[in-house]
Design an enzyme around this catalytic site. Structure first.
Site, PDB file in Angstrom:
ATOM      1  N   GLU A  84      -3.499 -24.945 -15.513  1.00 16.09           N
ATOM      2  CA  GLU A  84      -3.051 -23.579 -15.781  1.00 16.09           C
ATOM      3  C   GLU A  84      -4.085 -22.790 -16.578  1.00 16.09           C
ATOM      4  O   GLU A  84      -4.381 -21.634 -16.276  1.00 16.09           O
ATOM      5  CB  GLU A  84      -1.731 -23.613 -16.557  1.00 16.09           C
ATOM      6  CG  GLU A  84      -0.545 -24.133 -15.768  1.00 16.09           C
ATOM      7  CD  GLU A  84       0.654 -24.448 -16.641  1.00 16.09           C
ATOM      8  OE1 GLU A  84       1.727 -24.714 -16.079  1.00 16.09           O
ATOM      9  OE2 GLU A  84       0.525 -24.435 -17.885  1.00 16.09           O
ATOM     10  N   HIS A 133       9.078 -30.690 -16.466  1.00 16.17           N
ATOM     11  CA  HIS A 133       7.720 -30.666 -17.033  1.00 16.17           C
ATOM     12  C   HIS A 133       7.748 -31.560 -18.269  1.00 16.17           C
ATOM     13  O   HIS A 133       8.751 -31.613 -18.987  1.00 16.17           O
ATOM     14  CB  HIS A 133       7.345 -29.229 -17.392  1.00 16.17           C
ATOM     15  CG  HIS A 133       5.994 -29.062 -18.041  1.00 16.17           C
ATOM     16  ND1 HIS A 133       4.895 -29.821 -17.706  1.00 16.17           N
ATOM     17  CD2 HIS A 133       5.579 -28.207 -19.015  1.00 16.17           C
ATOM     18  CE1 HIS A 133       3.854 -29.436 -18.430  1.00 16.17           C
ATOM     19  NE2 HIS A 133       4.246 -28.469 -19.234  1.00 16.17           N
ATOM     20  N   SER A 149      12.985 -19.449 -12.596  1.00 13.75           N
ATOM     21  CA  SER A 149      12.300 -19.776 -11.350  1.00 13.75           C
ATOM     22  C   SER A 149      12.660 -21.185 -10.867  1.00 13.75           C
ATOM     23  O   SER A 149      13.120 -21.373  -9.739  1.00 13.75           O
ATOM     24  CB  SER A 149      10.787 -19.656 -11.543  1.00 13.75           C
ATOM     25  OG  SER A 149      10.093 -20.106 -10.394  1.00 13.75           O
ATOM     26  N   ASP A 151       9.366 -24.012 -22.079  1.00 10.02           N
ATOM     27  CA  ASP A 151       8.963 -25.064 -23.016  1.00 10.02           C
ATOM     28  C   ASP A 151       9.234 -24.698 -24.461  1.00 10.02           C
ATOM     29  O   ASP A 151       9.688 -25.526 -25.257  1.00 10.02           O
ATOM     30  CB  ASP A 151       7.463 -25.355 -22.858  1.00 10.02           C
ATOM     31  CG  ASP A 151       7.110 -25.968 -21.523  1.00 10.02           C
ATOM     32  OD1 ASP A 151       7.960 -26.682 -20.957  1.00 10.02           O
ATOM     33  OD2 ASP A 151       5.981 -25.748 -21.048  1.00 10.02           O
TER      34      ASP A 151
END
Length: 338
Positions: free
Chosen positions: A194, A107, A26, A82
Protein backbone atom coordinates in the site's frame (compact mmCIF):
# COMPACT_ATOMS: atom_id res chain seq x y z
CA UNK A 1 3.07 -22.69 0.18
CA UNK A 2 -0.36 -24.31 0.47
CA UNK A 3 -2.96 -23.28 -2.10
CA UNK A 4 -6.59 -24.35 -1.68
CA UNK A 5 -9.54 -24.28 -4.07
CA UNK A 6 -13.24 -25.14 -3.81
CA UNK A 7 -12.60 -28.90 -3.59
CA UNK A 8 -10.55 -28.33 -0.42
CA UNK A 9 -13.23 -26.35 1.42
CA UNK A 10 -16.40 -27.78 2.93
CA UNK A 11 -19.18 -25.22 3.22
CA UNK A 12 -21.03 -27.52 5.61
CA UNK A 13 -18.47 -26.62 8.27
CA UNK A 14 -20.25 -23.27 8.53
CA UNK A 15 -23.79 -24.61 8.23
CA UNK A 16 -25.47 -24.46 11.61
CA UNK A 17 -23.10 -21.73 12.77
CA UNK A 18 -24.07 -18.08 13.08
CA UNK A 19 -21.66 -15.59 11.52
CA UNK A 20 -21.55 -12.00 12.77
CA UNK A 21 -19.86 -9.53 10.42
CA UNK A 22 -18.79 -6.46 12.37
CA UNK A 23 -18.81 -3.46 10.04
CA UNK A 24 -20.54 -2.71 6.73
CA UNK A 25 -17.94 -0.83 4.73
CA UNK A 26 -16.23 -2.00 1.57
CA UNK A 27 -15.28 -5.44 2.92
CA UNK A 28 -18.13 -5.76 5.42
CA UNK A 29 -20.95 -5.41 2.92
CA UNK A 30 -19.28 -7.85 0.52
CA UNK A 31 -18.65 -10.54 3.15
CA UNK A 32 -22.15 -10.27 4.60
CA UNK A 33 -23.95 -10.43 1.25
CA UNK A 34 -21.76 -13.22 -0.13
CA UNK A 35 -22.16 -15.28 3.06
CA UNK A 36 -25.93 -14.85 2.90
CA UNK A 37 -26.05 -15.82 -0.76
CA UNK A 38 -23.99 -18.92 0.08
CA UNK A 39 -26.68 -20.03 2.53
CA UNK A 40 -24.93 -18.99 5.75
CA UNK A 41 -26.85 -17.55 8.73
CA UNK A 42 -25.33 -14.07 8.94
CA UNK A 43 -25.97 -10.83 10.81
CA UNK A 44 -24.23 -7.47 10.58
CA UNK A 45 -22.99 -5.82 13.78
CA UNK A 46 -23.10 -2.01 13.84
CA UNK A 47 -23.44 0.84 16.27
CA UNK A 48 -27.02 2.08 16.38
CA UNK A 49 -26.04 5.51 15.06
CA UNK A 50 -24.12 4.07 12.09
CA UNK A 51 -25.09 5.45 8.68
CA UNK A 52 -24.67 1.89 7.37
CA UNK A 53 -27.52 0.46 9.47
CA UNK A 54 -30.20 1.40 6.92
CA UNK A 55 -28.01 0.26 4.00
CA UNK A 56 -27.62 -3.21 5.54
CA UNK A 57 -31.33 -3.46 6.30
CA UNK A 58 -32.19 -2.32 2.77
CA UNK A 59 -30.04 -5.18 1.47
CA UNK A 60 -32.22 -7.60 3.47
CA UNK A 61 -29.65 -8.38 6.15
CA UNK A 62 -30.22 -8.90 9.84
CA UNK A 63 -28.62 -6.01 11.76
CA UNK A 64 -27.73 -6.04 15.47
CA UNK A 65 -25.87 -3.66 17.77
CA UNK A 66 -22.19 -4.61 17.80
CA UNK A 67 -22.14 -6.02 21.33
CA UNK A 68 -25.26 -8.14 20.65
CA UNK A 69 -23.82 -9.40 17.36
CA UNK A 70 -20.61 -10.48 19.13
CA UNK A 71 -22.68 -12.50 21.61
CA UNK A 72 -24.97 -13.90 18.89
CA UNK A 73 -22.26 -15.06 16.49
CA UNK A 74 -20.37 -18.34 16.69
CA UNK A 75 -17.96 -16.78 14.19
CA UNK A 76 -17.27 -13.07 14.63
CA UNK A 77 -15.54 -11.39 11.69
CA UNK A 78 -14.10 -7.94 12.44
CA UNK A 79 -14.14 -5.73 9.34
CA UNK A 80 -14.00 -2.24 10.79
CA UNK A 81 -11.07 0.14 10.06
CA UNK A 82 -7.80 -0.91 11.72
CA UNK A 83 -7.64 2.22 13.86
CA UNK A 84 -11.10 1.57 15.35
CA UNK A 85 -10.88 -2.18 15.88
CA UNK A 86 -8.82 -2.23 19.10
CA UNK A 87 -11.09 0.12 21.02
CA UNK A 88 -14.26 -1.49 19.64
CA UNK A 89 -13.00 -4.96 20.51
CA UNK A 90 -12.24 -4.01 24.10
CA UNK A 91 -15.54 -2.25 24.75
CA UNK A 92 -18.09 -4.13 22.63
CA UNK A 93 -16.74 -7.42 21.29
CA UNK A 94 -14.50 -8.93 23.99
CA UNK A 95 -17.39 -9.54 26.45
CA UNK A 96 -18.99 -11.84 23.86
CA UNK A 97 -15.85 -13.90 23.21
CA UNK A 98 -16.57 -17.17 24.98
CA UNK A 99 -14.42 -20.31 24.86
CA UNK A 100 -14.68 -22.17 21.56
CA UNK A 101 -15.85 -19.21 19.50
CA UNK A 102 -14.10 -18.11 16.31
CA UNK A 103 -12.73 -14.57 16.05
CA UNK A 104 -11.87 -13.66 12.49
CA UNK A 105 -10.15 -10.79 10.67
CA UNK A 106 -9.90 -9.53 7.11
CA UNK A 107 -6.44 -8.09 7.80
CA UNK A 108 -3.77 -9.06 10.32
CA UNK A 109 -2.91 -5.56 11.63
CA UNK A 110 -4.47 -5.70 15.09
CA UNK A 111 -3.42 -9.25 15.92
CA UNK A 112 0.13 -8.92 14.60
CA UNK A 113 0.80 -5.62 16.38
CA UNK A 114 -1.04 -6.82 19.51
CA UNK A 115 -3.67 -4.07 19.48
CA UNK A 116 -6.11 -6.95 20.07
CA UNK A 117 -5.10 -9.88 22.27
CA UNK A 118 -7.87 -12.54 22.30
CA UNK A 119 -8.29 -15.11 25.11
CA UNK A 120 -6.32 -18.31 24.56
CA UNK A 121 -9.50 -20.41 24.45
CA UNK A 122 -10.88 -18.52 21.42
CA UNK A 123 -10.04 -19.65 17.89
CA UNK A 124 -8.52 -16.89 15.74
CA UNK A 125 -8.18 -16.89 11.97
CA UNK A 126 -7.87 -14.53 9.02
CA UNK A 127 -9.44 -14.57 5.58
CA UNK A 128 -8.05 -11.59 3.67
CA UNK A 129 -9.33 -11.03 0.12
CA UNK A 130 -6.64 -9.64 -2.18
CA UNK A 131 -8.88 -6.92 -3.54
CA UNK A 132 -11.31 -4.25 -2.33
CA UNK A 133 -14.67 -5.38 -1.00
CA UNK A 134 -16.63 -3.96 -3.91
CA UNK A 135 -14.66 -6.28 -6.19
CA UNK A 136 -15.21 -9.21 -3.79
CA UNK A 137 -18.94 -8.66 -4.21
CA UNK A 138 -19.04 -7.98 -7.95
CA UNK A 139 -16.82 -10.98 -8.78
CA UNK A 140 -18.99 -13.23 -6.59
CA UNK A 141 -22.12 -12.07 -8.43
CA UNK A 142 -20.42 -12.96 -11.75
CA UNK A 143 -19.72 -16.48 -10.51
CA UNK A 144 -16.04 -15.70 -10.01
CA UNK A 145 -13.94 -14.89 -6.95
CA UNK A 146 -11.14 -12.77 -5.53
CA UNK A 147 -8.18 -14.79 -4.16
CA UNK A 148 -7.88 -14.81 -0.37
CA UNK A 149 -5.10 -15.28 2.15
CA UNK A 150 -5.71 -17.63 5.07
CA UNK A 151 -3.93 -17.68 8.42
CA UNK A 152 -4.61 -19.36 11.75
CA UNK A 153 -3.38 -17.63 14.90
CA UNK A 154 -5.05 -19.75 17.60
CA UNK A 155 -6.69 -23.16 17.25
CA UNK A 156 -7.92 -24.53 20.60
CA UNK A 157 -10.85 -26.32 18.91
CA UNK A 158 -8.63 -28.05 16.35
CA UNK A 159 -10.78 -27.20 13.33
CA UNK A 160 -10.07 -23.50 12.79
CA UNK A 161 -8.41 -24.03 9.41
CA UNK A 162 -11.45 -25.93 8.13
CA UNK A 163 -13.77 -23.17 9.37
CA UNK A 164 -11.57 -20.55 7.71
CA UNK A 165 -11.58 -22.47 4.42
CA UNK A 166 -15.37 -22.74 4.56
CA UNK A 167 -15.60 -19.00 5.19
CA UNK A 168 -13.27 -18.30 2.27
CA UNK A 169 -15.41 -20.50 0.04
CA UNK A 170 -18.60 -18.78 1.19
CA UNK A 171 -17.34 -15.34 0.12
CA UNK A 172 -16.11 -16.68 -3.23
CA UNK A 173 -12.37 -16.83 -2.58
CA UNK A 174 -12.04 -20.55 -3.22
CA UNK A 175 -13.33 -20.05 -6.78
CA UNK A 176 -9.91 -18.50 -7.44
CA UNK A 177 -7.48 -19.59 -4.70
CA UNK A 178 -7.05 -19.48 -0.94
CA UNK A 179 -3.36 -19.20 -0.09
CA UNK A 180 -2.08 -20.09 3.37
CA UNK A 181 0.20 -17.61 5.12
CA UNK A 182 0.52 -16.14 8.62
CA UNK A 183 -0.56 -12.91 10.27
CA UNK A 184 2.92 -11.36 10.21
CA UNK A 185 3.56 -11.98 6.54
CA UNK A 186 0.12 -10.78 5.43
CA UNK A 187 0.25 -7.64 7.55
CA UNK A 188 3.77 -6.51 6.69
CA UNK A 189 3.54 -7.22 2.96
CA UNK A 190 0.09 -5.61 2.74
CA UNK A 191 1.22 -2.40 4.45
CA UNK A 192 4.38 -2.28 2.33
CA UNK A 193 2.46 -2.76 -0.91
CA UNK A 194 0.00 0.00 0.00
CA UNK A 195 2.65 2.49 1.04
CA UNK A 196 5.48 1.87 -1.42
CA UNK A 197 3.75 0.70 -4.60
CA UNK A 198 -0.03 0.44 -4.94
CA UNK A 199 -1.14 3.66 -3.27
CA UNK A 200 1.70 5.83 -1.97
CA UNK A 201 4.23 5.01 -4.68
CA UNK A 202 1.78 5.03 -7.59
CA UNK A 203 -0.13 8.19 -6.68
CA UNK A 204 3.04 10.15 -6.01
CA UNK A 205 4.55 8.94 -9.30
CA UNK A 206 1.41 10.07 -11.15
CA UNK A 207 1.42 13.49 -9.50
CA UNK A 208 5.16 13.96 -10.05
CA UNK A 209 4.81 13.10 -13.74
CA UNK A 210 1.85 15.46 -14.11
CA UNK A 211 3.68 18.31 -12.35
CA UNK A 212 6.83 17.77 -14.44
CA UNK A 213 4.93 18.14 -17.71
CA UNK A 214 2.83 21.12 -16.57
CA UNK A 215 5.88 22.94 -15.18
CA UNK A 216 7.57 22.39 -18.56
CA UNK A 217 4.71 24.23 -20.27
CA UNK A 218 2.57 21.37 -21.54
CA UNK A 219 -1.24 21.53 -21.30
CA UNK A 220 -2.65 20.12 -18.03
CA UNK A 221 -5.09 18.03 -20.08
CA UNK A 222 -2.22 16.40 -21.98
CA UNK A 223 -0.39 15.75 -18.74
CA UNK A 224 -3.52 14.20 -17.19
CA UNK A 225 -4.06 11.78 -20.06
CA UNK A 226 -0.41 10.72 -20.22
CA UNK A 227 0.25 10.36 -16.48
CA UNK A 228 -3.11 9.30 -15.01
CA UNK A 229 -5.79 8.31 -17.50
CA UNK A 230 -3.63 5.79 -19.34
CA UNK A 231 -2.45 4.12 -16.13
CA UNK A 232 -5.58 1.94 -16.20
CA UNK A 233 -4.80 0.75 -19.73
CA UNK A 234 -1.31 -0.33 -18.70
CA UNK A 235 -2.39 -1.86 -15.37
CA UNK A 236 -5.15 -3.87 -17.07
CA UNK A 237 -2.55 -5.43 -19.35
CA UNK A 238 -0.28 -6.23 -16.40
CA UNK A 239 -3.23 -7.63 -14.41
CA UNK A 240 -4.20 -9.84 -17.34
CA UNK A 241 -0.81 -11.38 -18.02
CA UNK A 242 2.03 -9.80 -16.08
CA UNK A 243 4.63 -7.20 -17.07
CA UNK A 244 5.72 -9.21 -20.12
CA UNK A 245 2.14 -9.18 -21.41
CA UNK A 246 2.02 -5.40 -21.12
CA UNK A 247 5.34 -5.01 -22.94
CA UNK A 248 4.10 -7.29 -25.72
CA UNK A 249 1.11 -5.01 -26.24
CA UNK A 250 2.84 -1.62 -26.31
CA UNK A 251 4.98 -0.20 -29.12
CA UNK A 252 8.68 -1.01 -29.46
CA UNK A 253 9.42 2.64 -28.73
CA UNK A 254 7.46 2.49 -25.49
CA UNK A 255 9.04 -0.83 -24.49
CA UNK A 256 12.58 0.44 -25.09
CA UNK A 257 11.84 3.63 -23.16
CA UNK A 258 10.33 1.54 -20.35
CA UNK A 259 13.38 -0.70 -19.94
CA UNK A 260 16.05 1.99 -20.37
CA UNK A 261 14.47 4.85 -18.37
CA UNK A 262 12.30 3.23 -15.71
CA UNK A 263 15.22 2.42 -13.41
CA UNK A 264 16.34 6.04 -13.53
CA UNK A 265 13.02 7.03 -11.94
CA UNK A 266 12.86 4.13 -9.48
CA UNK A 267 16.56 3.86 -8.77
CA UNK A 268 18.82 3.42 -5.74
CA UNK A 269 17.23 6.27 -3.78
CA UNK A 270 13.71 4.90 -4.26
CA UNK A 271 14.81 1.38 -3.35
CA UNK A 272 16.54 2.66 -0.19
CA UNK A 273 13.33 4.48 0.74
CA UNK A 274 11.37 1.27 0.23
CA UNK A 275 13.68 -0.59 2.59
CA UNK A 276 13.25 2.13 5.21
CA UNK A 277 9.47 2.00 4.85
CA UNK A 278 9.56 -1.79 5.27
CA UNK A 279 11.74 -1.47 8.38
CA UNK A 280 9.25 0.97 9.94
CA UNK A 281 6.44 -1.49 9.24
CA UNK A 282 8.35 -4.47 10.65
CA UNK A 283 9.32 -2.66 13.86
CA UNK A 284 5.75 -1.54 14.56
CA UNK A 285 6.70 2.13 14.21
CA UNK A 286 4.11 2.79 11.51
CA UNK A 287 1.36 0.97 13.43
CA UNK A 288 2.05 3.00 16.58
CA UNK A 289 2.21 6.24 14.56
CA UNK A 290 -1.14 5.53 12.91
CA UNK A 291 -2.93 4.56 16.13
CA UNK A 292 -1.53 7.67 17.86
CA UNK A 293 -2.72 9.83 14.94
CA UNK A 294 -6.21 8.34 15.32
CA UNK A 295 -6.32 8.87 19.08
CA UNK A 296 -5.30 12.51 18.61
CA UNK A 297 -8.27 13.10 16.30
CA UNK A 298 -6.41 12.57 12.99
CA UNK A 299 -5.35 16.23 12.48
CA UNK A 300 -2.42 15.45 10.16
CA UNK A 301 -4.44 12.85 8.25
CA UNK A 302 -7.26 15.32 7.60
CA UNK A 303 -4.74 17.98 6.51
CA UNK A 304 -3.14 15.57 4.04
CA UNK A 305 -6.55 14.55 2.68
CA UNK A 306 -7.55 18.16 2.09
CA UNK A 307 -4.25 18.93 0.39
CA UNK A 308 -4.64 15.94 -1.94
CA UNK A 309 -8.23 16.84 -2.82
CA UNK A 310 -7.13 20.31 -3.95
CA UNK A 311 -4.26 19.18 -6.17
CA UNK A 312 -4.70 20.59 -9.72
CA UNK A 313 -4.80 17.08 -11.20
CA UNK A 314 -8.16 16.50 -9.46
CA UNK A 315 -9.78 19.57 -11.04
CA UNK A 316 -8.47 18.75 -14.53
CA UNK A 317 -9.49 15.12 -14.12
CA UNK A 318 -13.04 16.00 -13.09
CA UNK A 319 -13.55 18.16 -16.18
CA UNK A 320 -12.11 15.53 -18.53
CA UNK A 321 -14.08 12.66 -16.99
CA UNK A 322 -17.25 14.71 -17.48
CA UNK A 323 -16.62 14.34 -21.22
CA UNK A 324 -16.75 10.55 -20.77
CA UNK A 325 -19.98 9.95 -18.81
CA UNK A 326 -19.77 6.21 -19.41
CA UNK A 327 -16.94 6.08 -16.85
CA UNK A 328 -19.61 6.64 -14.19
CA UNK A 329 -21.89 3.80 -15.30
CA UNK A 330 -21.85 0.35 -13.71
CA UNK A 331 -19.69 1.63 -10.88
CA UNK A 332 -18.34 -0.88 -8.35
CA UNK A 333 -18.67 1.76 -5.61
CA UNK A 334 -22.13 3.24 -4.97
CA UNK A 335 -21.96 5.27 -1.76
CA UNK A 336 -25.74 5.20 -1.36
CA UNK A 337 -25.80 1.40 -1.39
CA UNK A 338 -22.48 0.04 -0.16
Amino acid sequence: MNVFTEKDADLDKLKGKKVAVIGYGSQGHAHALNLRDSGIDVAVGLRRDSASWKKAEAAGLKVLPTAEAAIWGDVVMILVPDELAGEMYASEIAPGMKAGKYLAFGHGFNIHFKKIVPPQDVNVFMIAPKGPGHLVRSEYERGRGVPCLLAVHQDPSGDTKQIALAYGKAIGGARAAIIETNFREETETDLFGEQAVLCGGLTELIRAGYETLVEAGYAPEMAYFECLHEVKLIVDLIYEGGIANMRYSISNTAEYGDMTRGKRVVGKEARAAMKQILAEIQSGKFADEWITEHRCGQPHFRELRQEAEHHPIEKVGASLRALMPWLGSNRLVDKARN
